[in-house]
Write a protein that holds these residues in place. Structure first.
Motif, PDB file in Angstrom:
ATOM      1  N   GLY A 197      11.768   1.452  -2.732  1.00  0.00           N
ATOM      2  CA  GLY A 197      10.611   0.731  -2.204  1.00  0.00           C
ATOM      3  C   GLY A 197       9.454   0.755  -3.187  1.00  0.00           C
ATOM      4  N   GLY A 198       9.238   1.922  -3.811  1.00  0.00           N
ATOM      5  CA  GLY A 198       8.163   2.037  -4.786  1.00  0.00           C
ATOM      6  C   GLY A 198       8.386   1.182  -6.018  1.00  0.00           C
ATOM      7  N   ARG A 199       9.639   0.942  -6.346  1.00  0.00           N
ATOM      8  CA  ARG A 199       9.941   0.095  -7.506  1.00  0.00           C
ATOM      9  C   ARG A 199       9.808  -1.389  -7.175  1.00  0.00           C
ATOM     10  NH1 ARG A 199      15.262   2.349 -10.739  1.00  0.00           N
ATOM     11  NH2 ARG A 199      14.585   4.501 -11.065  1.00  0.00           N
ATOM     12  N   VAL A 200      10.426  -1.804  -6.068  1.00  0.00           N
ATOM     13  CA  VAL A 200      10.569  -3.247  -5.854  1.00  0.00           C
ATOM     14  C   VAL A 200       9.463  -3.874  -5.015  1.00  0.00           C
ATOM     15  CG1 VAL A 200      13.075  -3.034  -6.087  1.00  0.00           C
ATOM     16  CG2 VAL A 200      12.067  -3.061  -3.803  1.00  0.00           C
ATOM     17  N   ILE A 201       8.904  -3.145  -4.036  1.00  0.00           N
ATOM     18  CA  ILE A 201       7.936  -3.797  -3.155  1.00  0.00           C
ATOM     19  C   ILE A 201       6.681  -4.238  -3.903  1.00  0.00           C
ATOM     20  CG2 ILE A 201       6.504  -3.536  -1.086  1.00  0.00           C
ATOM     21  CD1 ILE A 201       8.696  -1.761   0.097  1.00  0.00           C
ATOM     22  N   ALA A 212      -2.174 -10.757  -5.997  1.00  0.00           N
ATOM     23  CA  ALA A 212      -1.970  -9.672  -5.019  1.00  0.00           C
ATOM     24  C   ALA A 212      -2.478  -8.339  -5.559  1.00  0.00           C
ATOM     25  CB  ALA A 212      -0.500  -9.568  -4.652  1.00  0.00           C
ATOM     26  N   ASN A 213      -2.201  -8.065  -6.835  1.00  0.00           N
ATOM     27  CA  ASN A 213      -2.670  -6.830  -7.481  1.00  0.00           C
ATOM     28  C   ASN A 213      -2.164  -5.576  -6.774  1.00  0.00           C
ATOM     29  OD1 ASN A 213      -4.031  -5.427  -9.522  1.00  0.00           O
ATOM     30  ND2 ASN A 213      -5.865  -5.186  -8.257  1.00  0.00           N
ATOM     31  N   ALA A 214      -0.891  -5.605  -6.370  1.00  0.00           N
ATOM     32  CA  ALA A 214      -0.269  -4.392  -5.826  1.00  0.00           C
ATOM     33  C   ALA A 214      -0.134  -3.370  -6.945  1.00  0.00           C
ATOM     34  CB  ALA A 214       1.100  -4.726  -5.247  1.00  0.00           C
ATOM     35  N   THR A 215      -0.565  -2.140  -6.687  1.00  0.00           N
ATOM     36  CA  THR A 215      -0.610  -1.135  -7.751  1.00  0.00           C
ATOM     37  C   THR A 215       0.148   0.123  -7.356  1.00  0.00           C
ATOM     38  OG1 THR A 215      -2.688  -0.231  -6.899  1.00  0.00           O
ATOM     39  CG2 THR A 215      -2.847  -1.961  -8.576  1.00  0.00           C
ATOM     40  N   ARG A 216       0.492   0.909  -8.377  1.00  0.00           N
ATOM     41  CA  ARG A 216       1.122   2.214  -8.180  1.00  0.00           C
ATOM     42  C   ARG A 216       0.275   3.237  -8.916  1.00  0.00           C
ATOM     43  NH1 ARG A 216       7.066   1.999 -10.240  1.00  0.00           N
ATOM     44  NH2 ARG A 216       7.215   3.942  -9.068  1.00  0.00           N
ATOM     45  N   HIS A 217      -0.200   4.243  -8.181  1.00  0.00           N
ATOM     46  CA  HIS A 217      -1.026   5.292  -8.776  1.00  0.00           C
ATOM     47  C   HIS A 217      -0.127   6.471  -9.135  1.00  0.00           C
ATOM     48  CE1 HIS A 217      -3.999   8.487  -9.175  1.00  0.00           C
ATOM     49  NE2 HIS A 217      -4.933   7.541  -9.270  1.00  0.00           N
ATOM     50  N   PRO A 218      -0.127   6.928 -10.370  1.00  0.00           N
ATOM     51  CA  PRO A 218       0.813   7.982 -10.800  1.00  0.00           C
ATOM     52  C   PRO A 218       0.780   9.232  -9.931  1.00  0.00           C
ATOM     53  CG  PRO A 218      -0.280   7.030 -12.704  1.00  0.00           C
ATOM     54  CD  PRO A 218      -0.948   6.433 -11.501  1.00  0.00           C
ATOM     55  N   LEU A 219      -0.418   9.705  -9.576  1.00  0.00           N
ATOM     56  CA  LEU A 219      -0.506  10.917  -8.757  1.00  0.00           C
ATOM     57  C   LEU A 219       0.049  10.675  -7.355  1.00  0.00           C
ATOM     58  CD1 LEU A 219      -1.395  13.824  -8.367  1.00  0.00           C
ATOM     59  CD2 LEU A 219      -3.690  12.980  -7.767  1.00  0.00           C
ATOM     60  N   ILE A 220      -0.293   9.534  -6.762  1.00  0.00           N
ATOM     61  CA  ILE A 220       0.216   9.202  -5.429  1.00  0.00           C
ATOM     62  C   ILE A 220       1.740   9.114  -5.461  1.00  0.00           C
ATOM     63  CG2 ILE A 220       0.286   7.409  -3.649  1.00  0.00           C
ATOM     64  CD1 ILE A 220      -2.297   9.008  -3.677  1.00  0.00           C
ATOM     65  N   GLU A 221       2.284   8.511  -6.519  1.00  0.00           N
ATOM     66  CA  GLU A 221       3.744   8.394  -6.638  1.00  0.00           C
ATOM     67  C   GLU A 221       4.398   9.770  -6.678  1.00  0.00           C
ATOM     68  OE1 GLU A 221       5.656   5.377  -6.762  1.00  0.00           O
ATOM     69  OE2 GLU A 221       3.715   4.827  -5.900  1.00  0.00           O
ATOM     70  N   LYS A 222       3.840  10.677  -7.469  1.00  0.00           N
ATOM     71  CA  LYS A 222       4.422  12.016  -7.590  1.00  0.00           C
ATOM     72  C   LYS A 222       4.362  12.777  -6.271  1.00  0.00           C
ATOM     73  CE  LYS A 222       3.430  12.503 -12.534  1.00  0.00           C
ATOM     74  NZ  LYS A 222       2.615  13.207 -13.554  1.00  0.00           N
ATOM     75  N   VAL A 223       3.213  12.700  -5.592  1.00  0.00           N
ATOM     76  CA  VAL A 223       3.072  13.423  -4.327  1.00  0.00           C
ATOM     77  C   VAL A 223       3.956  12.813  -3.256  1.00  0.00           C
ATOM     78  CG1 VAL A 223       1.459  14.106  -2.516  1.00  0.00           C
ATOM     79  CG2 VAL A 223       0.733  14.166  -4.910  1.00  0.00           C
ATOM     80  N   VAL A 256       1.076   6.417   3.608  1.00  0.00           N
ATOM     81  CA  VAL A 256       0.167   5.357   4.072  1.00  0.00           C
ATOM     82  C   VAL A 256      -0.688   4.866   2.909  1.00  0.00           C
ATOM     83  CG1 VAL A 256      -1.827   4.838   5.529  1.00  0.00           C
ATOM     84  CG2 VAL A 256       0.111   6.104   6.482  1.00  0.00           C
ATOM     85  N   VAL A 257      -1.247   5.805   2.132  1.00  0.00           N
ATOM     86  CA  VAL A 257      -2.065   5.436   0.971  1.00  0.00           C
ATOM     87  C   VAL A 257      -1.239   4.632  -0.022  1.00  0.00           C
ATOM     88  CG1 VAL A 257      -3.370   6.327  -0.997  1.00  0.00           C
ATOM     89  CG2 VAL A 257      -3.612   7.400   1.259  1.00  0.00           C
ATOM     90  N   ARG A 258      -0.013   5.103  -0.282  1.00  0.00           N
ATOM     91  CA  ARG A 258       0.877   4.390  -1.205  1.00  0.00           C
ATOM     92  C   ARG A 258       1.103   2.955  -0.755  1.00  0.00           C
ATOM     93  NH1 ARG A 258       7.337   5.251  -2.271  1.00  0.00           N
ATOM     94  NH2 ARG A 258       7.300   5.094  -4.562  1.00  0.00           N
ATOM     95  N   TRP A 259       1.360   2.784   0.534  1.00  0.00           N
ATOM     96  CA  TRP A 259       1.611   1.461   1.114  1.00  0.00           C
ATOM     97  C   TRP A 259       0.377   0.573   1.004  1.00  0.00           C
ATOM     98  CZ3 TRP A 259       0.140  -0.183   6.390  1.00  0.00           C
ATOM     99  CH2 TRP A 259       0.728  -1.386   6.771  1.00  0.00           C
ATOM    100  N   LEU A 260      -0.807   1.133   1.269  1.00  0.00           N
ATOM    101  CA  LEU A 260      -2.037   0.343   1.195  1.00  0.00           C
ATOM    102  C   LEU A 260      -2.326  -0.115  -0.230  1.00  0.00           C
ATOM    103  CD1 LEU A 260      -4.342   2.356   3.640  1.00  0.00           C
ATOM    104  CD2 LEU A 260      -3.248   0.138   4.052  1.00  0.00           C
ATOM    105  N   LEU A 261      -1.939   0.681  -1.223  1.00  0.00           N
ATOM    106  CA  LEU A 261      -2.133   0.271  -2.615  1.00  0.00           C
ATOM    107  C   LEU A 261      -1.301  -0.968  -2.963  1.00  0.00           C
ATOM    108  CD1 LEU A 261      -2.150   3.736  -4.440  1.00  0.00           C
ATOM    109  CD2 LEU A 261      -4.074   2.157  -4.230  1.00  0.00           C
ATOM    110  N   TRP A 262      -0.289  -1.250  -2.155  1.00  0.00           N
ATOM    111  CA  TRP A 262       0.551  -2.426  -2.397  1.00  0.00           C
ATOM    112  C   TRP A 262      -0.011  -3.692  -1.751  1.00  0.00           C
ATOM    113  CZ3 TRP A 262       5.636   0.455  -0.705  1.00  0.00           C
ATOM    114  CH2 TRP A 262       5.937   1.452  -1.654  1.00  0.00           C
ATOM    115  N   GLN A 263      -1.195  -3.598  -1.137  1.00  0.00           N
ATOM    116  CA  GLN A 263      -1.891  -4.760  -0.563  1.00  0.00           C
ATOM    117  C   GLN A 263      -1.057  -5.485   0.508  1.00  0.00           C
ATOM    118  OE1 GLN A 263      -5.061  -5.140  -2.062  1.00  0.00           O
ATOM    119  NE2 GLN A 263      -4.453  -3.385  -3.293  1.00  0.00           N
ATOM    120  N   PRO A 264      -0.592  -4.796   1.541  1.00  0.00           N
ATOM    121  CA  PRO A 264       0.298  -5.451   2.516  1.00  0.00           C
ATOM    122  C   PRO A 264      -0.347  -6.624   3.243  1.00  0.00           C
ATOM    123  CG  PRO A 264      -0.420  -3.295   3.308  1.00  0.00           C
ATOM    124  CD  PRO A 264      -0.826  -3.378   1.876  1.00  0.00           C
ATOM    125  N   TRP A 265      -1.664  -6.603   3.439  1.00  0.00           N
ATOM    126  CA  TRP A 265      -2.339  -7.680   4.160  1.00  0.00           C
ATOM    127  C   TRP A 265      -2.318  -9.002   3.394  1.00  0.00           C
ATOM    128  CZ3 TRP A 265      -4.506  -3.255   2.201  1.00  0.00           C
ATOM    129  CH2 TRP A 265      -5.319  -3.398   1.079  1.00  0.00           C
TER     130      TRP A 265
END
Length: 399
Positions: A197-201, A212-223, A256-265
């Protein structure tokens, strides 16, 4: 445009379905078709057994129902996806033709054997399938030195061990509880969905939605991923429920934070992307329900089904539609049938989790209604995509 509105477009004039039978040309084709048909049939039969409507028993109990959904349905989809993606990752061939057909036959044999008295044969076959698939995936990845994806080989090996452990426990050969193999498979499924999900969404979000500017934050990904490794370790060590909750609560929040960084809205007008976001949202719901279940406030079954029906069901139906369209050279846009499949699987999850949550006395009705939605959703996919998965690509390319 409404969230689940689908746009229907005609294929380009040059895109013509060629003659021939293409089921064995790439891994997603047989395994998506088998998985969707099995999902519809198995859940339909299980719901009737649960209600006492079958004259006999389809499966021997809830643990065997879980076994078939994990080592049957979900594993088939994972294998189909990995064989297809593995070819792209490595630039090397993955099983096609007779080897692919043999692996599909091994999977089918596992589904049949669990219904027979041949328990040892069922154990060997169900452990052999993910093991054989791990070897088949390892060959192209190791040849290409594609180290980034080696861990998928490890996940298939873990699933092989989990399946064998389940059967050995059921046979009475080992004294560990039978549910341990199921819990291990659930943990692998959760981690696999979080990784993929973190790779493809976010990628699909940015590719399909301008700005859209969906982003992945390195620290959030690790946690986020680290927490999903810590949970099964805490389970295996038998740590107190307060310790497990201390891991699960932050895990839910960080997902939840990870998901929100992907701009679901921003995905409301793109059904093919929206379905993946909605499915991923069930992961923090699962983690929250798991905490409540640890304290006895809700049934553990609700947490399990939030993961399996909500997250896995939603991600699977979304990815099966998207990859089937993409790898057969069709437009990446959900049509009305695709949208109906998405809605039916989402309704199956909502009914299965929230009806028993607010009205426990209606659990039987929830299982039956949810089962009907699920069966219709995956049955509709199997019928709709039979022609897609068995015919050559529209552009004439292999695959």
């Amino acid at each position: 445009m409404a969230p689940f509105t689908a746009v229907k477009r005609a294929q380009p004039p040059a895109a013509q379905e060629g003659p021939g039978f293409a089921l064995w040309q790439l891994g997603f084709r047989p395994f998506y078709l088998l998985a969707s048909a099995f999902a519809a049939l198995s859940i339909g039969l299980w719901a009737m057994q649960f209600a006492g409507w079958l004259p006999g028993a389809y499966l021997q109990g809830p643990l065997w129902h879980a076994h078939e959904m994990l080592f049957g349905f979900a594993l088939a989809v994972i294998v189909g996806f990995l064989f297809t993606a593995g070819r792209n990752w490595s630039g090397q061939p993955t099983p096609v033709g007779l080897p692919l057909a043999a692996l599909a036959a091994l999977w089918v044999a596992g589904r049949v054997l669990v219904l027979t008295p041949f328990a040892w044969t069922a154990a060997v076959v169900n452990a052999a399938f993910p093991l054989a698939c791990a070897v088949a995936l390892a060959i192209p990845l190791v040849t290409a030195r594609n180290r980034r994806n080696y861990f998928f080989i490890g996940l298939l090996l873990v699933l092989s061990g989990a399946a064998f452990a389940f059967h050995l426990s059921a046979l009475g050969v080992v004294q560990t509880p039978t549910w341990i193999g199921i819990q291990l498979a659930l943990d692998v499924l959760l981690f696999t969905m979080a990784v993929m999900g973190g790779r493809v969404i976010p990628m699909f979000t940015n590719n399909g939605i301008s700005g859209a500017n969906a982003t992945r934050h390195p620290l959030i990904e690790k946690v986020a991923l680290g927490s999903l490794i810590a949970l099964p370790i805490s389970d295996a060590m038998g740590l107190p429920s307060l310790v497990v909750a201390a891991i699960a609560v932050p895990a839910a929040l960080v997902h939840v934070v990870r998901w929100l960084l992907w701009q679901p809205w921003k995905t409301l007008n793109n059904t093919l992307v929206l379905v993946l976001h909605l499915a991923y949202a069930w992961i923090p719901v699962h983690l929250a329900l798991r905490v409540l279940a640890l304290h006895g406030w809700v049934s553990p079954s609700l947490a399990t089904h939030a993961l399996t029906v909500g997250a896995a069901g939603g991600l699977i139906i979304g990815m099966m539609v998207r990859t089937a369209r993409g790898h057969t050279a069709r437009i990446l846009r959900a049509d009305q049938v695709d949208t109906a499949c998405f809605v039916l699987v989402l309704l199956a999850a909502l009914v299965r989790i929230f009806v028993p949550l607010v009205a426990p006395s209606q659990t039987l009705a929830a299982v039956l209604v949810s089962g009907a939605f699920w069966t219709l959703g995956f049955g509709l996919y199997a019928l709709r995509y039979w022609a897609v998965l068995t015919r050559p690509r529209l552009d004439g390319k292999p695959g």
